[in-house]
Design a protein around this motif. Sequence first.
Motif, short mmCIF file in Angstrom:
data_model
loop_
_atom_site.label_atom_id
_atom_site.label_comp_id
_atom_site.label_asym_id
_atom_site.label_seq_id
_atom_site.Cartn_x
_atom_site.Cartn_y
_atom_site.Cartn_z
N ARG A 27 0.81 -1.21 0.00
CA ARG A 27 0.00 0.00 0.00
C ARG A 27 0.85 1.27 0.00
N LEU A 28 2.03 1.19 0.60
CA LEU A 28 2.79 2.42 0.85
C LEU A 28 4.28 2.16 0.74
N ILE A 29 5.00 3.10 0.12
CA ILE A 29 6.46 3.09 0.07
C ILE A 29 6.96 4.25 0.92
N TYR A 30 7.77 3.92 1.92
CA TYR A 30 8.26 4.92 2.87
C TYR A 30 9.77 5.04 2.69
N ALA A 31 10.23 6.24 2.35
CA ALA A 31 11.65 6.45 2.09
C ALA A 31 12.19 7.58 2.96
N GLU A 32 13.44 7.44 3.35
CA GLU A 32 14.16 8.55 3.98
C GLU A 32 15.35 8.88 3.08
N CYS A 33 15.34 10.11 2.57
CA CYS A 33 16.35 10.48 1.59
C CYS A 33 16.74 11.94 1.78
N PRO A 34 18.03 12.22 2.02
CA PRO A 34 19.11 11.27 2.27
C PRO A 34 18.85 10.44 3.53
N GLY A 35 19.44 9.24 3.57
CA GLY A 35 19.17 8.31 4.65
C GLY A 35 19.81 8.71 5.96
N SER A 36 19.25 8.20 7.01
CA SER A 36 19.77 8.47 8.35
C SER A 36 21.17 7.88 8.52
N LEU A 37 22.04 8.61 9.17
CA LEU A 37 23.39 8.22 9.59
C LEU A 37 24.45 8.34 8.50
N VAL A 38 24.23 7.76 7.30
CA VAL A 38 25.27 7.85 6.26
C VAL A 38 24.73 8.41 4.94
N TYR A 39 23.50 8.90 4.92
CA TYR A 39 22.98 9.80 3.89
C TYR A 39 22.92 9.21 2.49
N GLU A 40 22.45 7.96 2.39
CA GLU A 40 22.25 7.37 1.08
C GLU A 40 21.15 8.14 0.33
N MET A 41 21.31 8.30 -0.96
CA MET A 41 20.32 8.94 -1.81
C MET A 41 19.54 7.89 -2.57
N CYS A 42 18.24 8.10 -2.71
CA CYS A 42 17.44 7.26 -3.58
C CYS A 42 16.79 8.15 -4.64
N ASP A 43 16.39 7.53 -5.75
CA ASP A 43 15.78 8.27 -6.84
C ASP A 43 14.28 8.39 -6.54
N LEU A 44 13.92 9.43 -5.80
CA LEU A 44 12.53 9.57 -5.36
C LEU A 44 11.55 9.73 -6.53
N PRO A 45 11.87 10.49 -7.59
CA PRO A 45 10.95 10.54 -8.73
C PRO A 45 10.69 9.16 -9.34
N ARG A 46 11.71 8.31 -9.37
CA ARG A 46 11.51 6.96 -9.89
C ARG A 46 10.60 6.15 -8.97
N LEU A 47 10.80 6.25 -7.65
CA LEU A 47 9.92 5.56 -6.71
C LEU A 47 8.47 6.03 -6.88
N ALA A 48 8.30 7.34 -7.07
CA ALA A 48 6.96 7.89 -7.24
C ALA A 48 6.31 7.38 -8.52
N GLU A 49 7.11 7.25 -9.57
CA GLU A 49 6.59 6.73 -10.84
C GLU A 49 6.14 5.28 -10.69
N LEU A 50 6.97 4.47 -10.01
CA LEU A 50 6.59 3.08 -9.75
C LEU A 50 5.32 3.02 -8.93
N ALA A 51 5.22 3.88 -7.93
CA ALA A 51 4.06 3.87 -7.05
C ALA A 51 2.79 4.28 -7.78
N ARG A 52 2.86 5.34 -8.56
CA ARG A 52 1.67 5.82 -9.28
C ARG A 52 1.12 4.76 -10.22
N ALA A 53 2.00 4.03 -10.87
CA ALA A 53 1.56 3.00 -11.82
C ALA A 53 0.80 1.88 -11.12
N ARG A 54 0.98 1.75 -9.80
CA ARG A 54 0.36 0.67 -9.05
C ARG A 54 -0.64 1.16 -8.00
N GLY A 55 -0.90 2.45 -7.98
CA GLY A 55 -1.85 3.00 -7.03
C GLY A 55 -1.35 3.04 -5.60
N LEU A 56 -0.02 3.16 -5.41
CA LEU A 56 0.56 3.19 -4.08
C LEU A 56 0.87 4.63 -3.65
#
Length: 396
Positions: free
Chosen positions: A154-183
């Motif tokens: 139902r939900l994708i939960y991201a922390e970006c940059p990540g806690s402690l060592v600041y990993e980056m994720c491609d949030l627009p890509r996650l949003a695109e994946l989510a929208r295509a599936r109604g998440l």
Amino acid sequence: MNTPKPSPTSLTRLVHAGKRPAFDGGRTVNPPIVRASTVLFDSVAQQREMRERRGDERLFTYGARGNPTSFALEDLVSELEGAYRTRLFPTGLAAIGMTLLAYLKPGDHLLMSDSVYEPARKLADSFLRPYNIRCTFFAANGSDVEEKIETGTRLIYAECPGSLVYEMCDLPRLAELARARGLLVVADNTWGSGCQYRPLALGADVSIMAATKYLSGHSDVMMGTVATTKEAWPALAERSDAFGMTVSPDDAYLVLRGARSLAARLAMHESHGLQVAHWLQSRHEVATVFSPALPDHPGHALWQRDCKGSNGLVSFELQPGFSQDAAECLIDSLQLFGIGASWGGYESLVTLADMRRARSVTDWSARGQVIRLHVGLEDPVDLLADLAQGFAALPA
């Protein structure tokens, strides 16, 4: 014959006098602090009308539903985040918890970044699981999200940059994946503070911040904020009202006051933090320096694309030969860096990060000890001298 009106006694006058002080002139720069639980109305009809409208409109009807001071802070956060509306919570963790409760129900599946704030990880493991809400952690850079999406996700939960060592994720890509599936996509934006990073503009539905950190900026108030799109707002508002979530007007005032200097403070934190980061890179005792603003950070390209700047958070990994005792010796030797778990205030802080406990997808067992710094507004020359004598305390 006119009957004279009874003259109130001193007890009655004390209760009713001075409630509506009138004054002529201009207006204050800052919104006043409005302390109120009970709200009075001019008639029963007005009270009934306000109660009927408050489900859809933001109205001053009862203290548990906010007041003019907290409304002013909500407006400021909504402006920063580019949000439809914002709700305030007593702590950042309360904001996270209420968000999960608003959008998840028994039987749902949650995808959560491996880099989230550790108490959020515990919340998913200890609180959601007994309610039959399952959680799967995905890689901090988001590389395995698509393969971990299930029918009940139902939900994708991201922390970006990540806690402690600041990993980056491609949030627009996650949003695109989510929208295509109604998440839904929820992002923890405490690092970005609404100035350096804006998840809603990148496709997220909900953005959470711990106003305890940079938004307040003075290490003296606890608060969380949740900002949403128009479509995501009703579920959060309904659940928050049901739980009576609100904040103190005095705390709202403190955050409002601190937020006015946010951009100026962040510029200093970023400048000082980068000076410390570059200095750390020159130390032979250091294996890795973590900051997405550094060109050799794995997420640097995403940081350049999606962020407007950095802040005072810098972590570093000691060479694997140094033990935990050695790392603690370094930390205990520091004089200007206070040992504390929070960050975002004007002062410098240091803490030992347990990456083995904070990650489950990424294996840190063979890595060195990680120390997190929050670089404050002190003179970097003094901070570097303090770090130098801290490194000198390491065993040879």
